[in-house]
Design an enzyme around this catalytic site. Structure first.
Site, PDB file in Angstrom:
ATOM      1  N   SER A  34       0.781  -1.151   0.009  1.00 46.19           N
ATOM      2  CA  SER A  34       0.010   0.021   0.079  1.00 46.19           C
ATOM      3  C   SER A  34       0.816   1.251  -0.084  1.00 46.19           C
ATOM      4  CB  SER A  34      -1.026  -0.057   1.192  1.00 46.19           C
ATOM      5  OG  SER A  34      -1.378   1.282   1.297  1.00 46.19           O
ATOM      6  N   TYR A  39      -1.608  -0.109  10.239  1.00 47.30           N
ATOM      7  CA  TYR A  39      -1.666  -0.699   8.767  1.00 47.30           C
ATOM      8  C   TYR A  39      -0.476  -0.321   8.005  1.00 47.30           C
ATOM      9  CZ  TYR A  39      -3.563  -1.345   4.032  1.00 47.30           C
ATOM     10  OH  TYR A  39      -3.976  -1.808   2.856  1.00 47.30           O
TER      11      TYR A  39
END
Length: 269
Positions: free
Chosen positions: A164, A178
């Protein structure tokens, strides 16, 4: 818990995952294949001549719908339920691959967990552990087990890690845990690539940016997509198809000299 859904033994006269001979199809294992990026990757790989193993966490119906679309293109598809927050799930998935007699060519480490939006002050040890287990430790174990099988087969293979842009941007005020988990995945891509390159096993990654999937458009996202899309230089959010195209290219022979690298698919953000 891992549950395997049975699939036919043959498709159009070709056994699934046949390693040799004219018309042989490669086999790809796509985790988190029931929706979003994973579903788009599965459907594109089916169109490129792959048979598939798809995992899903809880949406059996959605996974079967993806599998049905892939089968329309001639792919044989096995669907396996797997909760990657549970210890032993990666091993059970690869055991299902072995039991089906499949010769694995490609692993797409796509399954992931996006925790609720919040600051570091909101991150409990329990939440951080679950995020890191699903997003980092499970992909590490999946890669380890997949590489062992590729090495045994002796004809190389590809691992694609879906990271990501948060790994680079840090996730401040949203989900730092995350971002940490995905930064660790980027390190796995570099480190593992250095270990297995001599065996013709490539390890690559993609870093999706602001993508219009459930993670960014669902109720838990808090309007994140609409709020941030104005900051994307290309002027739009990405699609699961955009990311899938990049993954399929990285997995293809056209990218045969690329390993240890992670490609941003982010519209410039």
């Amino acid at each position: 818990m891992v549950t395997q859904h049975a699939a036919p033994d043959e498709v159009e006269g070709q056994k699934v995952g046949a390693a040799d001979g004219a018309g042989a199809r490669r086999v790809a294992l796509v985790t988190g294949g029931s929706r979003g990026i994973g579903a788009a990757v599965a459907e594109q790989l089916a169109g490129h001549g792959y048979d598939l193993v798809l995992t899903y966490a809880s949406r059996a119906d959605a996974a079967e719908q993806v599998a049905a679309r892939c089968r329309l293109g001639g792919a044989l598809v096995h669907v396996v339920q797997a909760d990657f927050s549970v210890a032993g799930a990666p091993g059970a998935v690869l055991a299902a691959v072995d039991e089906a007699g499949l010769d694995l060519h490609l692993l797409v480490n796509n399954a992931g967990l996006l925790p609720p939006l919040g600051s570091v002050a909101d991150i409990t040890p329990e939440r951080a552990l679950r995020t890191l287990t699903v997003n980092t430790l499970a992909p590490l174990e999946m890669a380890r087990l997949a590489v062992a099988r590729m090495r045994l087969a002796g004809r190389g293979g590809v691992v694609v890690n879906v990271s990501s842009r948060a790994a680079v941007r840090g996730g401040s005020g949203e989900f730092v845990d995350y971002a940490m988990s995905k930064a660790a995945l980027d390190s796995l891509t570099v480190g593992l690539a250095g270990e297995v390159g001599a065996e013709n096993i490539r390890v690559v990654g993609v870093r999706p940016g602001l993508i219009a999937t459930d993670m960014n458009t669902g109720p838990a996202a808090g309007g994140r997509l609409a709020r941030l899309v104005t900051g994307v230089p290309l002027g739009r959010a990405g699609t699961a198809h955009d990311v899938a195209e990049a993954i399929c290219w990285l997995a293809s022979d056209a990218a045969s000299y690329i390993t240890g690298a992670t490609l941003d698919v982010s519209g410039g953000r």
